[in-house]
Design a protein around this motif. Sequence first.
Motif, PDB file in Angstrom:
ATOM      1  N   VAL A 136       0.874  -1.174   0.000  1.00  0.00           N
ATOM      2  CA  VAL A 136       0.000   0.000   0.000  1.00  0.00           C
ATOM      3  C   VAL A 136       0.909   1.220   0.000  1.00  0.00           C
ATOM      4  N   ALA A 137       0.744   2.107  -0.982  1.00  0.00           N
ATOM      5  CA  ALA A 137       1.574   3.305  -1.106  1.00  0.00           C
ATOM      6  C   ALA A 137       0.706   4.536  -0.879  1.00  0.00           C
ATOM      7  N   LEU A 138       1.144   5.406   0.009  1.00  0.00           N
ATOM      8  CA  LEU A 138       0.371   6.577   0.411  1.00  0.00           C
ATOM      9  C   LEU A 138       1.199   7.837   0.210  1.00  0.00           C
ATOM     10  N   ASN A 139       0.613   8.820  -0.413  1.00  0.00           N
ATOM     11  CA  ASN A 139       1.251  10.130  -0.554  1.00  0.00           C
ATOM     12  C   ASN A 139       0.402  11.168   0.161  1.00  0.00           C
ATOM     13  N   TRP A 140       1.022  11.897   1.081  1.00  0.00           N
ATOM     14  CA  TRP A 140       0.316  12.936   1.816  1.00  0.00           C
ATOM     15  C   TRP A 140       0.953  14.294   1.573  1.00  0.00           C
ATOM     16  N   LYS A 141       0.132  15.319   1.471  1.00  0.00           N
ATOM     17  CA  LYS A 141       0.615  16.688   1.558  1.00  0.00           C
ATOM     18  C   LYS A 141       0.356  17.149   2.985  1.00  0.00           C
ATOM     19  N   ILE A 142       1.423  17.403   3.716  1.00  0.00           N
ATOM     20  CA  ILE A 142       1.305  17.723   5.126  1.00  0.00           C
ATOM     21  C   ILE A 142       1.041  19.216   5.296  1.00  0.00           C
ATOM     22  N   THR A 143      -0.026  19.536   6.030  1.00  0.00           N
ATOM     23  CA  THR A 143      -0.317  20.915   6.396  1.00  0.00           C
ATOM     24  C   THR A 143       0.204  21.148   7.808  1.00  0.00           C
ATOM     25  N   LEU A 144       1.152  22.048   7.947  1.00  0.00           N
ATOM     26  CA  LEU A 144       1.751  22.269   9.259  1.00  0.00           C
ATOM     27  C   LEU A 144       0.715  22.828  10.230  1.00  0.00           C
ATOM     28  N   PRO A 145       0.612  22.224  11.423  1.00  0.00           N
ATOM     29  CA  PRO A 145      -0.295  22.771  12.437  1.00  0.00           C
ATOM     30  C   PRO A 145       0.311  24.039  13.031  1.00  0.00           C
ATOM     31  N   THR A 146      -0.518  24.849  13.599  1.00  0.00           N
ATOM     32  CA  THR A 146      -0.060  26.076  14.260  1.00  0.00           C
ATOM     33  C   THR A 146      -0.764  26.186  15.612  1.00  0.00           C
ATOM     34  N   PRO A 147      -0.248  27.016  16.499  1.00  0.00           N
ATOM     35  CA  PRO A 147      -0.952  27.215  17.779  1.00  0.00           C
ATOM     36  C   PRO A 147      -2.379  27.696  17.600  1.00  0.00           C
ATOM     37  N   LYS A 148      -2.650  28.383  16.473  1.00  0.00           N
ATOM     38  CA  LYS A 148      -4.006  28.871  16.237  1.00  0.00           C
ATOM     39  C   LYS A 148      -4.921  27.760  15.757  1.00  0.00           C
ATOM     40  N   THR A 149      -4.421  26.908  14.851  1.00  0.00           N
ATOM     41  CA  THR A 149      -5.288  25.848  14.305  1.00  0.00           C
ATOM     42  C   THR A 149      -5.444  24.685  15.274  1.00  0.00           C
ATOM     43  N   VAL A 167       1.521  -5.614   2.379  1.00  0.00           N
ATOM     44  CA  VAL A 167       0.301  -6.335   2.752  1.00  0.00           C
ATOM     45  C   VAL A 167       0.709  -7.758   3.101  1.00  0.00           C
ATOM     46  N   SER A 168       0.435  -8.174   4.323  1.00  0.00           N
ATOM     47  CA  SER A 168       0.873  -9.483   4.791  1.00  0.00           C
ATOM     48  C   SER A 168       0.043 -10.599   4.173  1.00  0.00           C
ATOM     49  N   ARG A 169       0.596 -11.796   4.214  1.00  0.00           N
ATOM     50  CA  ARG A 169      -0.111 -12.966   3.684  1.00  0.00           C
ATOM     51  C   ARG A 169      -1.448 -13.137   4.407  1.00  0.00           C
ATOM     52  N   GLY A 170      -2.481 -13.388   3.630  1.00  0.00           N
ATOM     53  CA  GLY A 170      -3.797 -13.587   4.210  1.00  0.00           C
ATOM     54  C   GLY A 170      -4.605 -12.306   4.357  1.00  0.00           C
ATOM     55  N   GLU A 171      -3.960 -11.145   4.165  1.00  0.00           N
ATOM     56  CA  GLU A 171      -4.684  -9.881   4.259  1.00  0.00           C
ATOM     57  C   GLU A 171      -5.226  -9.487   2.882  1.00  0.00           C
ATOM     58  N   ASP A 172      -6.317  -8.754   2.895  1.00  0.00           N
ATOM     59  CA  ASP A 172      -6.914  -8.248   1.664  1.00  0.00           C
ATOM     60  C   ASP A 172      -6.341  -6.864   1.378  1.00  0.00           C
ATOM     61  N   ALA A 173      -5.765  -6.678   0.191  1.00  0.00           N
ATOM     62  CA  ALA A 173      -5.091  -5.420  -0.136  1.00  0.00           C
ATOM     63  C   ALA A 173      -6.052  -4.235  -0.075  1.00  0.00           C
ATOM     64  N   ALA A 174      -7.265  -4.404  -0.604  1.00  0.00           N
ATOM     65  CA  ALA A 174      -8.234  -3.304  -0.596  1.00  0.00           C
ATOM     66  C   ALA A 174      -8.626  -2.942   0.831  1.00  0.00           C
ATOM     67  N   GLU A 175      -8.751  -3.944   1.669  1.00  0.00           N
ATOM     68  CA  GLU A 175      -9.094  -3.692   3.072  1.00  0.00           C
ATOM     69  C   GLU A 175      -7.976  -2.942   3.779  1.00  0.00           C
ATOM     70  N   MET A 176      -6.728  -3.318   3.485  1.00  0.00           N
ATOM     71  CA  MET A 176      -5.587  -2.675   4.134  1.00  0.00           C
ATOM     72  C   MET A 176      -5.391  -1.234   3.665  1.00  0.00           C
ATOM     73  N   ALA A 177      -6.020  -0.857   2.550  1.00  0.00           N
ATOM     74  CA  ALA A 177      -5.931   0.513   2.062  1.00  0.00           C
ATOM     75  C   ALA A 177      -7.043   1.402   2.613  1.00  0.00           C
ATOM     76  N   ARG A 178      -7.911   0.845   3.466  1.00  0.00           N
ATOM     77  CA  ARG A 178      -8.962   1.639   4.089  1.00  0.00           C
ATOM     78  C   ARG A 178      -8.352   2.552   5.148  1.00  0.00           C
ATOM     79  N   PRO A 179      -8.924   3.732   5.363  1.00  0.00           N
ATOM     80  CA  PRO A 179      -8.363   4.680   6.332  1.00  0.00           C
ATOM     81  C   PRO A 179      -8.137   4.089   7.721  1.00  0.00           C
ATOM     82  N   GLU A 180      -9.079   3.247   8.165  1.00  0.00           N
ATOM     83  CA  GLU A 180      -8.940   2.674   9.505  1.00  0.00           C
ATOM     84  C   GLU A 180      -7.710   1.769   9.604  1.00  0.00           C
TER      85      GLU A 180
END
Length: 207
Positions: free
Chosen positions: A94-107, A161-174
Amino acid sequence: MSHKQPELEKSLRRKIDASSFASLRSGCTLVDIRETEDWTYATYVDKDESKKEIRAKFLVGADGKTGFVRKNYLEPKGIRLLWAESTKYQETWVALNWKITLPTPKTHPAFPLWRLGYTPEQVYDLFFPSEFRSLCNPDRPAVCGRFGPASDTLWRFEFVVSRGEDAAEMARPEKIDEVVIPYLTHPGSRYGLVSNIAKDMTTYLLG
């Protein structure tokens, strides 16, 4: 070398457009390759469904292991990709690309590192260091790191993705949370705090 593919492609396209020695023909489909003693000929169908031919001294097939050059030209000639059986590797990641938004004391006023004097940039560097890292976890290998221009704050995380795991399931946010968040959990003792900076804090950084 760290780069962002869309920007790299734009740069390459600009160079090709400005060159008198190259041309880019988008939207075409390769349908045939043949050779003579002096030339290699490639037949293709363009975006207007017209069949055309181009010739050159060499043809470079950079269309991947399932592309036309290998499957329809090289393999019929008996040229096949051979596995080194002792080191054969074929896993799903599973490959994930994120654009990180820096948190601030205000946000994110409850983030505990503000009161210790950390800046948003320092927090970003702590949780997303610049080095690209191989995470040699025997239960689930992973890699992570920044990519692209530093100003874009892009971060990549890949895990197997480990043996026995479903790739689509492992790509779910949870499931992604289950794998990634532990790597973004810092012990509070690192900063002189009682509680770990765990999921409720790291989600600030992932948006």
